[in-house]
Design a protein around this motif. Sequence first.
Motif, PDB file in Angstrom:
ATOM      1  N   PHE A 347       0.774  -1.317  -0.026  1.00 19.01           N
ATOM      2  CA  PHE A 347      -0.140  -0.018   0.017  1.00 19.01           C
ATOM      3  C   PHE A 347       0.886   1.184  -0.078  1.00 19.01           C
ATOM      4  O   PHE A 347       0.693   2.152  -0.952  1.00 19.01           O
ATOM      5  CB  PHE A 347      -0.757  -0.053   1.165  1.00 19.01           C
ATOM      6  N   LEU A 348       1.938   1.174   0.828  1.00 19.60           N
ATOM      7  CA  LEU A 348       2.818   2.453   0.893  1.00 19.60           C
ATOM      8  C   LEU A 348       3.466   2.630  -0.559  1.00 19.60           C
ATOM      9  O   LEU A 348       3.577   3.706  -0.867  1.00 19.60           O
ATOM     10  CB  LEU A 348       3.805   2.362   1.994  1.00 19.60           C
ATOM     11  N   LEU A 349       3.790   1.605  -1.114  1.00 19.57           N
ATOM     12  CA  LEU A 349       4.910   1.716  -2.300  1.00 19.57           C
ATOM     13  C   LEU A 349       3.719   1.897  -3.510  1.00 19.57           C
ATOM     14  O   LEU A 349       4.242   2.981  -4.597  1.00 19.57           O
ATOM     15  CB  LEU A 349       5.100   0.240  -2.653  1.00 19.57           C
ATOM     16  N   MET A 350       2.608   1.793  -3.193  1.00 23.46           N
ATOM     17  CA  MET A 350       1.461   1.907  -4.265  1.00 23.46           C
ATOM     18  C   MET A 350       1.283   3.936  -4.349  1.00 23.46           C
ATOM     19  O   MET A 350       1.328   4.521  -5.268  1.00 23.46           O
ATOM     20  CB  MET A 350       0.253   1.394  -4.057  1.00 23.46           C
ATOM     21  N   LEU A 351       1.154   4.064  -3.096  1.00 22.00           N
ATOM     22  CA  LEU A 351       1.060   5.716  -2.676  1.00 22.00           C
ATOM     23  C   LEU A 351       2.304   6.513  -3.615  1.00 22.00           C
ATOM     24  O   LEU A 351       2.184   7.409  -3.872  1.00 22.00           O
ATOM     25  CB  LEU A 351       0.992   5.947  -1.194  1.00 22.00           C
TER      26      LEU A 351
END
Length: 382
Positions: A347-351
């Motif tokens: 999720f963090l990498l997608m952001l």
Amino acid sequence: MKGLRKYLTPFAPDQSGAVSVLYELGGILVICDAGGCVGNVCGFDEPRWFSRKSAIFSAGLRDMDAILGRDDRLVAKLTSAVEKLDVSFAAIIGTPVPAVIGTDYKALGRMTEKKTGLPVLTIDTNGMDLYDRGQEKAWLALFKKFVVDEMPVEKGRVGIIGATPQDLSDLSAGDQLRQIFAADGKKAVCYGMGDGLDAVKQAASAEYNLVVSPSALETAKYLQKQFGTPYVVGYPLVKNMLPDLYAEDPDFYRNMRIQDLAQGIHRLIRQHDLPRLMLQAFDVLPEMKLTPHRAWQRQVKGEVETIELENLVGRVSANMILPYPPGVPLLMPGEMITEESRAVLDFLLMLCSVGRHYPGFETDIHGAKRDDNGVYWVRVLK
């Protein structure tokens, strides 16, 4: 207050939208009111009024006119005005009064055309819808009335439909749009903002139409159906619409349309399945290795190092990691992301990926530091 607009005319209502479409086209615009609606249009809703006049008139309706439906008086007044003015057409624009008494706009239009000898547009606005609805009706009525013959397609000619100050706010937007297309060797015709009725009559010669506001979409569909003119939807002046974003990387955004930007971000969201990722990230818990207090003591002693965010799996975080938005911690000091809780990192990498693709959309992640190359770094315990 939410339901108030059901009973009180909204500011910048539909009749103002209709006027904004027709303002520069050289016609006489008659608003069927007692005088107040015209005052609002000229005094508040139409910024061009202070630098470029237009023939906008009130029908001057009185109580008995409304009660008895004296359309003949309106036609007589309009005919008298036309005799004194050099205009190419007439437009009769509705307000709450004709809406309440059930004015027959088609009959009124026929009567007026017979008396004046001019083409007449009737726009059945009611004063209770917002300006975009009036624009939609005016655009469609305008092109249906004046675009009647098929014409040879002029290569490089682009028709721009939907440009009004109420949508674009910048009175120089028409000139800027023409300059952008001229730089690519194309001729842009911005209907209603710099290009007049003669340009409208030649609309069938456009290679394609560019729709710059939702109110013109139905008109573009009509032109495609009647004359085969394709259309695209978008607005190329990111600089005007989003100046702060444009300043982040002028070279990147210079020729980008708002629609391209929105679609690109939407593709990223779909590609990474953002709703699923967010749900999973907040549905799992990282493994606690140390209490936040003990993790802090280790950090005070310098027992930390900095690694790239993407390498966080299997390492104990030294800091709280909190993306904003949504502003909810995903990782606390002393916790470790494992393969079972990898959704947190995904999720963090997608952001982070949104900011790498589109400057200015970088995610603010508390507990992580972003370098000049767009890489996020975090502190972990040794």
